[in-house]
Design a protein around this motif. Structure first.
Motif, short mmCIF file in Angstrom:
data_model
loop_
_atom_site.label_atom_id
_atom_site.label_comp_id
_atom_site.label_asym_id
_atom_site.label_seq_id
_atom_site.Cartn_x
_atom_site.Cartn_y
_atom_site.Cartn_z
N PRO A 140 0.83 -1.21 0.00
CA PRO A 140 0.00 0.00 0.00
C PRO A 140 0.87 1.26 0.00
CG PRO A 140 0.32 -0.72 2.26
CD PRO A 140 1.19 -1.62 1.38
N GLN A 144 -7.63 -0.46 5.34
CA GLN A 144 -7.21 0.80 5.93
C GLN A 144 -6.78 0.69 7.39
OE1 GLN A 144 -10.66 3.31 4.75
NE2 GLN A 144 -9.29 4.21 3.24
N ILE A 192 -3.33 6.04 2.61
CA ILE A 192 -4.38 5.08 2.27
C ILE A 192 -5.68 5.36 3.02
CG2 ILE A 192 -4.06 3.21 3.96
CD1 ILE A 192 -4.06 1.32 1.47
N GLN A 209 -10.00 6.47 -1.04
CA GLN A 209 -9.02 5.40 -1.19
C GLN A 209 -9.62 4.01 -1.07
OE1 GLN A 209 -5.50 4.71 -1.63
NE2 GLN A 209 -5.79 6.57 -2.84
N GLN A 255 -8.86 1.11 -3.86
CA GLN A 255 -8.13 -0.12 -3.54
C GLN A 255 -9.01 -1.35 -3.70
OE1 GLN A 255 -5.04 0.12 -3.50
NE2 GLN A 255 -5.00 2.36 -3.31
#
Length: 293
Positions: A39, A166, A197, A202, A206
């Motif tokens: 990440p 996250q 992130i 985000q 992702q």
């Protein structure tokens, strides 16, 4: 260590796409394109770049969706799109020939570039950059394989992946797993990753890339065919204790590469955090000395 200082740029390569990248070394030297993974961002190369910059021209972009690269609201987050944007960056910078350092997500991006521009790739350094199904460690990929099947049918399961994506503990775990001395890992690296992130939007980015990763696996045979046909040198520099891409993925390169060196390090996924000097020496040996650079 070189006293060459990296420079930081942001350049528009497509409509609304502004790629942020690090650059170091003389432009007349052979270029190495450094491609980061999840990440993180090009920050993962902060210690490697000074070690290589006396020998090479270094370009290390933040992939779209990561770091400080900007994308428009209608950007399609897929590995095809990431490759397209980095291809435009290379063309904008007029880089014709280049070696690639591939890691994690950078591997399918780099191999797509190789399929698109086969005559432009001069060598590959794969540091836990997978191209074989046997390298997919189910400790990490098991839930994602379930996600690929549940994307349309199980929205509750899909939503349950957001905290996983996250959660700071999960980011830190990728840096610490497999590392004998976690105090050797700079906390600034994963602290930046966590901050970036957790930005707005985000989670969706992702999730889209996690879902699209299955299409990389479908391209593995084409990646392997490129390795067989190109005859370019390949350095496999692998964190042997990686729980995301296993040693089996490193060993699999032996099936398709003639000009190959495989080196294992007693560390995990982010091998540059603990073994950057040793990896840099191997890169210089393969590309600078053996290739006449």
């Amino acid at each position: 260590m070189s006293n060459i200082i990296a420079r930081f740029h942001k350049i528009q390569v497509q409509d609304g796409v502004k790629v942020w990248y690090r650059e170091a070394g003389a432009a007349g030297n052979p270029t190495i394109l450094l491609l980061h993974g999840f990440p993180t961002s090009s920050n993962m190369f902060r210690n490697l770049i000074p070690l290589l910059a006396e020998h090479f021209h270094i370009i290390a972009p933040d992939l779209p969706g990561f770091g400080f690269t900007e994308t428009p609201e209608n950007y399609t987050f897929s590995f095809d799109s990431l490759c397209e944007s980095i291809g435009y960056l290379l063309d904008t910078l007029r880089i014709e020939k280049f070696a690639i350092y591939i890691f994690d997500y950078g591997s399918p991006v780099g191999f797509r570039l190789a399929l698109k521009f086969p005559s432009r790739i001069t060598g590959i350094v794969t540091q836990n950059g997978n191209a074989y199904e046997e390298g997919l460690d189910d400790r990490f990929w098991g839930p994602l394989k379930k996600y690929w099947k549940s994307y349309q049918s199980d929205p509750v399961f899909v939503q349950s992946l957001i905290p996983y994506l996250q959660d700071p503990a999960n980011v830190i775990r990728q840096y610490h797993d497999g590392v004998a001395d976690i105090e050797s890992v700079d906390p600034a690296a994963y602290t930046l990753d966590i901050a970036l992130i957790q930005r707005s939007g985000q989670a969706d980015i992702q999730l889209r890339l996690f879902f699209d990763y299955q299409n990389n696996i479908k391209l593995y045979p084409a990646f392997q065919r490129f390795l067989r046909d190109s005859k370019i040198p390949v350095l496999v520099a692998w964190g042997a204790n990686d729980t995301i891409f296993s040693v089996a993925g490193a060993e699999a390169y032996r099936k398709d590469v003639d000009d190959l060196k495989v080196v294992y390090y007693d560390t995990g996924h982010f091998a540059l955090e603990t073994h950057v000097v040793a990896i840099a020496e191997e890169i210089i040996s393969m590309l600078a000395e053996n290739q006449g650079y």
